[in-house]
Design a protein around this motif. Structure first.
Motif, short mmCIF file in Angstrom:
data_model
loop_
_atom_site.label_atom_id
_atom_site.label_comp_id
_atom_site.label_asym_id
_atom_site.label_seq_id
_atom_site.Cartn_x
_atom_site.Cartn_y
_atom_site.Cartn_z
N GLU A 1 0.83 -1.00 0.48
CA GLU A 1 -0.04 -0.08 -0.12
C GLU A 1 0.45 1.09 0.21
OE1 GLU A 1 -2.15 2.61 -0.15
OE2 GLU A 1 -3.40 0.91 -0.52
N GLY A 2 0.78 1.84 -1.01
CA GLY A 2 1.33 3.47 -1.38
C GLY A 2 1.54 4.34 -0.05
N ASN A 3 -0.10 4.18 0.20
CA ASN A 3 0.11 4.68 1.74
C ASN A 3 1.09 4.58 3.24
OD1 ASN A 3 -2.78 6.79 1.55
ND2 ASN A 3 -3.02 4.89 0.40
N ALA A 4 1.37 3.23 3.11
CA ALA A 4 1.14 2.86 5.04
C ALA A 4 3.27 3.25 4.18
CB ALA A 4 1.55 1.59 4.62
N ASN A 5 3.48 2.62 2.63
CA ASN A 5 4.65 3.54 2.56
C ASN A 5 5.27 4.59 2.54
OD1 ASN A 5 7.20 2.49 1.72
ND2 ASN A 5 7.12 3.55 -0.54
N GLY A 6 4.06 5.30 2.76
CA GLY A 6 4.23 6.80 2.89
C GLY A 6 4.64 7.61 3.98
N PHE A 7 3.57 6.83 5.02
CA PHE A 7 4.15 6.76 6.25
C PHE A 7 5.59 6.40 6.68
CE2 PHE A 7 3.41 5.34 10.85
CZ PHE A 7 3.07 7.05 11.23
N LYS A 8 5.81 4.51 5.57
CA LYS A 8 7.85 4.91 6.21
C LYS A 8 8.35 6.06 6.18
CE LYS A 8 9.76 0.33 5.77
NZ LYS A 8 9.82 -0.05 7.60
N LEU A 9 7.65 6.20 5.16
CA LEU A 9 9.10 7.58 4.18
C LEU A 9 9.45 8.38 5.21
CD1 LEU A 9 8.42 6.93 0.68
CD2 LEU A 9 10.69 6.50 1.63
N LEU A 10 8.42 9.28 5.25
CA LEU A 10 8.07 9.65 6.56
C LEU A 10 8.42 9.54 7.44
CD1 LEU A 10 4.95 11.30 4.77
CD2 LEU A 10 6.52 12.38 4.29
N THR A 11 8.14 8.78 8.21
CA THR A 11 9.28 8.61 9.84
C THR A 11 10.00 8.04 9.96
OG1 THR A 11 7.01 6.37 10.08
CG2 THR A 11 6.56 9.34 10.51
N GLN A 12 10.43 6.63 9.12
CA GLN A 12 11.42 5.85 9.53
C GLN A 12 12.77 6.41 9.95
OE1 GLN A 12 12.20 2.68 6.24
NE2 GLN A 12 12.88 4.86 4.79
N ASP A 13 13.13 5.49 11.11
CA ASP A 13 14.43 6.29 10.93
C ASP A 13 16.11 5.17 10.36
OD1 ASP A 13 13.79 7.19 13.53
OD2 ASP A 13 13.88 4.91 15.24
N ARG A 14 17.02 5.98 10.02
CA ARG A 14 17.63 5.77 9.40
C ARG A 14 18.88 6.15 10.10
NH1 ARG A 14 16.24 5.88 3.98
NH2 ARG A 14 18.63 6.65 2.94
N LYS A 15 20.26 5.37 9.74
CA LYS A 15 21.58 5.99 10.68
C LYS A 15 22.09 6.73 10.95
CE LYS A 15 26.10 4.01 11.27
NZ LYS A 15 26.50 2.70 10.79
N GLY A 16 21.65 7.90 12.30
CA GLY A 16 21.73 8.98 12.99
C GLY A 16 21.14 10.02 12.58
N VAL A 17 19.89 9.35 11.18
CA VAL A 17 18.25 10.70 11.37
C VAL A 17 17.30 9.63 12.35
CG1 VAL A 17 16.90 11.60 9.30
CG2 VAL A 17 19.16 11.09 8.86
N SER A 18 16.67 10.09 13.08
CA SER A 18 16.08 9.67 13.94
C SER A 18 14.33 10.20 13.54
CB SER A 18 15.71 9.87 15.24
OG SER A 18 14.82 9.13 16.28
N GLY A 19 13.59 9.83 12.93
CA GLY A 19 12.19 9.90 13.05
C GLY A 19 11.76 10.35 11.43
N GLY A 20 12.71 10.49 10.51
CA GLY A 20 12.99 10.34 9.27
C GLY A 20 12.38 12.16 9.36
N LEU A 21 11.31 12.27 8.42
CA LEU A 21 11.26 13.89 7.89
C LEU A 21 11.36 14.90 9.59
CD1 LEU A 21 9.80 14.34 4.43
CD2 LEU A 21 12.32 14.21 4.73
N ARG A 22 10.20 14.03 10.45
CA ARG A 22 10.25 14.63 12.07
C ARG A 22 9.10 15.67 11.42
NH1 ARG A 22 13.72 17.20 15.24
NH2 ARG A 22 12.06 17.00 16.98
N LEU A 23 8.27 15.51 10.78
CA LEU A 23 6.87 16.59 10.47
C LEU A 23 6.25 16.57 11.80
CD1 LEU A 23 5.71 15.00 6.89
CD2 LEU A 23 7.47 16.96 7.44
#
Length: 447
Positions: free
Chosen positions: A158-180
């Protein structure tokens, strides 16, 4: 639900509450959300992703990028108009807390900007193609190794679920994705439920799902902070929609209804004669007939009608929203705003014509067929390489394949579910042209 809580400026990692009255008026937190989305790599990839016509060579046909920008503009107008009336109805929001009508426009505009950010290449057929690989393709071999919900996540990717993942997922050194802000994330969450159970009710928010199992805790955290009403608990969690989600959805509905119709006319798939015939009830109170008759070119005539029709639907959607605000706030409003529109019959007629003449056009069908093959082949090559690597069975070929993956997607020190989901998300991140290019490479058609 209450508006003060729903308009939360909080971001992941905050230790103190963000107060609206303490915001810098030159760059509000909700404006920051918009900026972060528009500068993100995931948003840029939308410039070469299908809206309706895959891999179109025609400049005036919309891509996901132009569609998202237009939905954002419409969403901003919807939010501002609704915000003005909400503040009149709930004056304490302005007098006590400092909220302005532009805040509502900024939240809806940012969420609308991101609404397609998680969509795969080749339009909605891309989502189906990913699921098809795991349902009937080689990917079905993984079913026994996943939980029911994990398997459903990829089966109904589901593109909507993937969108939430992209906006919020942690990456190494980056917590909370875009931090909206949580308000923007809440407005973005169109289907606040898990992949299972499927369509447990006829409520609009149960139509699809909005988060993968990997983001279950993050989703619950945002929903609880905003005070969204929990509609299920225990093993199956779901929430009511954030009220402003209805405006984001309306912005998308308005744009794809009118603008896909416009694209069909400009492409010659729909006769211009249909334009005035189908739009007349939307524009009859606002059209300047004298001006319309002076427009010499088809594109200008269609553009004029499109602008008037969109404005009519914006005004109507805001009226529906305000008429049903109480139900929306208590979670019992169960359809889209456009379903309650007084122009519902005209909208359905326009969509039906677009389906017949545009969405089912031969060019669209042929390219969607190609998209299925391209996506299945890419998934097979990368899932095989990653799984073999995880099981310490990787060949030289597998290792070479993995070197072509972005580093973030190469990880094999995670569960099988995360490997498969990350691979799906990698495929979803590709633009149409990138997917074709990678497919040519792995198929040996291009060196």
């Amino acid at each position: 639900m209450n508006w003060e809580q729903l308009l939360s400026l909080r971001r992941k990692g905050d230790t103190n509450k963000r107060i609206r009255k303490e915001q810098d008026e030159t760059r509000l937190g909700f404006d920051v959300d918009y900026d972060r989305i528009i500068f993100s790599a995931a948003f840029r990839s939308l410039q070469d992703k299908t809206q309706v016509i895959p891999l179109s060579k025609t400049d005036f046909v919309h891509t996901r990028l132009t569609h998202s920008l237009e939905v954002s503009v419409v969403g901003r107008s919807l939010g501002r108009l609704a915000g003005k009336r909400i503040l009149e109805r709930h004056p304490h929001l302005k007098e006590v807390h400092g909220y302005m009508f532009n805040d509502f426009g900024a939240i809806v505009g940012a969420a609308a900007l991101a609404h397609d950010i998680g969509n795969p290449p080749f339009g909605h057929s891309g989502e189906k193609a990913i699921g098809e690989y795991f349902k009937n393709g080689k990917g079905q071999e993984f079913k026994s190794q996943l939980t029911d919900k994990e398997y459903q996540d990829i089966l109904d990717f589901e593109g909507n679920a993937n969108g939430f993942k992209l906006l919020t997922q942690d990456r190494k050194g980056v917590s909370g994705g875009l931090r909206l802000s949580y308000a923007t994330l809440g407005a973005f969450m169109k289907y606040p439920k898990e992949s299972l159970p499927k369509r447990p009710t006829n409520h609009i928010s149960d139509k699809k799902f909005g988060f993968f199992q990997s983001e279950r805790n993050a989703f619950s955290g945002v929903a609880n902070d905003l005070g969204l009403i929990q509609t299920r608990d225990g093993d199956d969690i779901s929430f009511s929609r954030h009220p402003l989600t209805f405006l984001v959805e309306a912005a998308d509905d308005i744009c794809y209804t009118i603008i896909d119709f416009e694209d069909g006319i400009n492409l010659g798939l729909i006769s211009e004669d249909y334009a005035l015939e189908y739009l007349i009830k939307l524009v009859k109170d606002s059209i300047n007939t004298k001006k319309y008759n002076t427009l010499a070119y088809k594109e200008d005539r269609i553009s004029y009608l499109r602008a008037l029709a969109i404005n009519t639907l914006i005004q109507d959607a805001v009226s529906v929203f305000m008429d049903h605000e109480e139900k929306i706030l208590n979670g019992t409003f169960d359809v889209s705003l456009m379903d309650k529109s007084k122009y519902g019959a005209q909208v359905k007629d326009i969509i039906s014509l677009s389906v017949e003449k545009v969405y089912k056009a031969q060019e669209v069908i042929e390219k969607e067929i190609a998209g299925y093959k391209i996506i299945a082949d890419i998934l097979e090559v990368y899932t095989d390489a990653l799984v073999q690597k995880k099981e310490n069975k990787a060949s030289n070929y597998h290792n070479l394949v993995l070197q072509t993956l972005p580093e973030f997607y190469r990880r094999t020190d995670v569960s099988l579910y995360e490997i498969l989901l990350n691979t799906c998300c990698f495929v979803a991140s590709l633009s149409d042209s990138s997917a074709v290019h990678i497919h040519n490479k792995i198929s040996g058609k291009q060196l």
